[in-house]
Motif scaffolding. Structure first.
Motif: not given
Length: 327
Positions: A55-56, A59, A307
């Motif tokens: 997830e990091r 981003e 995502n």
């Protein structure tokens, strides 16, 4: 040309950041040559912070696409998920633990440009234990005598696949998957090059003797029915031996009269027959079990977090959209 990097991950929180930095660097080097990249990470139900790390990364880098399974479904399911959600004109499959050197991507892209649909990296066994090397060589020698495809020692999942190869593999919807064999089965022009075996960057491999044994049996049973034929021949041979032994006993009784039968002979014959029956039942059971899983038609994996937009899913060669479940 868009190149998709597909990397299954299982408990890789300590190394996934370093892996992404390495493939990012390769992407920057290929960009002036007209190649763009996307990164498809598949978290195979990790119990650590692998999903948080993905997830990091997503981003920080818009090219990162990740999927996280609801539990550990195994590497074969992770490979399938990555291929289904890769949008590239070509796809490079590699491990996220840096045992597959990212710098080899350059060579793969160059060979692909020469017209090869599969560019396969074959690792040497430098540094492997002698027992593992000998066992692997014996296994590949045996399996190549039995299966209908050729499996090469040292060749794994680290390879570049053209879009038509990816679509062909996705058309193979079987539940019990052995990707190394599927890649060989679909064919298309291929080339192989060797590279030195790299040490795992962090942590320990999740492959133990039992999982390697099961993986080897999957390879043996997935591409032929010769074990069933061998069981038939074994049964016929045992029947022949029993007939000869019975004729010998009857002949001896007619010539010499009835004697007390030998205890050891009887026990040995009964035990051998029972062992052969169990082996044959086991082989038949393996194939029956595979039919059982195929008939149920369950999805290969379930996704709890991603995502990836559903619109990115590509249809297979036959035009049917790939099937998975994203709650």
């Amino acid at each position: 040309m868009l190149i998709s990097i597909v990397a299954p991950c299982f408990n890789e929180e300590d190394v996934i950041g370093r892996f992404h930095e390495a493939v990012q660097k390769i992407a920057e080097e290929l960009l002036p040559l007209g190649h763009d990249m996307e990164f498809v990470y598949v978290d195979d139900g990790s119990s650590d912070r692998t999903l948080t790390e993905l997830e990091r990364l997503a981003e920080l880098d818009a090219r990162v696409r990740y999927l996280s399974f609801s539990r550990n479904f195994g590497k074969e399911a992770a490979l399938l998920a990555g291929l289904r959600h890769a949008s590239g004109d070509s796809v490079i499959v590699m491990d996220a633990d840096l045992q597959h050197p990212p710098e080899l991507i350059h060579r793969m892209v160059e060979l692909h440009a020469q017209g090869y649909d599969q560019v396969i990296a074959k690792r040497t066994r430098t540094g492997d234990r002698l027992t593992r090397t000998v066992t692997a060589r014996l296994y590949y020698r045996l399996i190549n005598r039995l299966v209908d495809i050729e499996l090469i020692d040292g060749v794994g999942d680290f390879r570049l696949l053209s879009r038509r190869v990816v679509n062909a593999v996705l058309d193979l919807t079987e539940y019990n998957r052995f990707s190394k064999g599927l890649f060989a089965w679909v064919g298309f022009p291929s080339t192989t090059f060797e590279y030195e075996n790299a040490v795992r960057a962090q942590g320990h491999s999740s492959w133990n003797f039992r999982s390697l044994l099961n993986y080897g049996l999957d390879g043996l049973l997935s591409f032929n029915n010769r074990p069933l034929r061998a069981a038939l021949y074994l049964g016929m041979g045992l029947l022949l031996c029993t007939g000869l032994y019975t004729a010998w006993i009857v002949g001896a009784a007619l010539i010499n009269g009835v004697q007390t039968p030998g205890y050891v002979t009887i026990i040995t014959a009964v035990t051998a027959a029972a062992a052969m029956q169990m082996i044959m039942m086991g082989i038949i059971g393996e194939y029956t079990g595979r039919i059982y899983y195929e008939v149920k038609g369950r999805p290969h994996f379930l996704i709890k977090a991603t995502n990836v937009e559903r619109s990115h899913d590509r249809p297979s060669c036959g035009g049917h959209a790939a099937k998975d479940l994203i709650p």
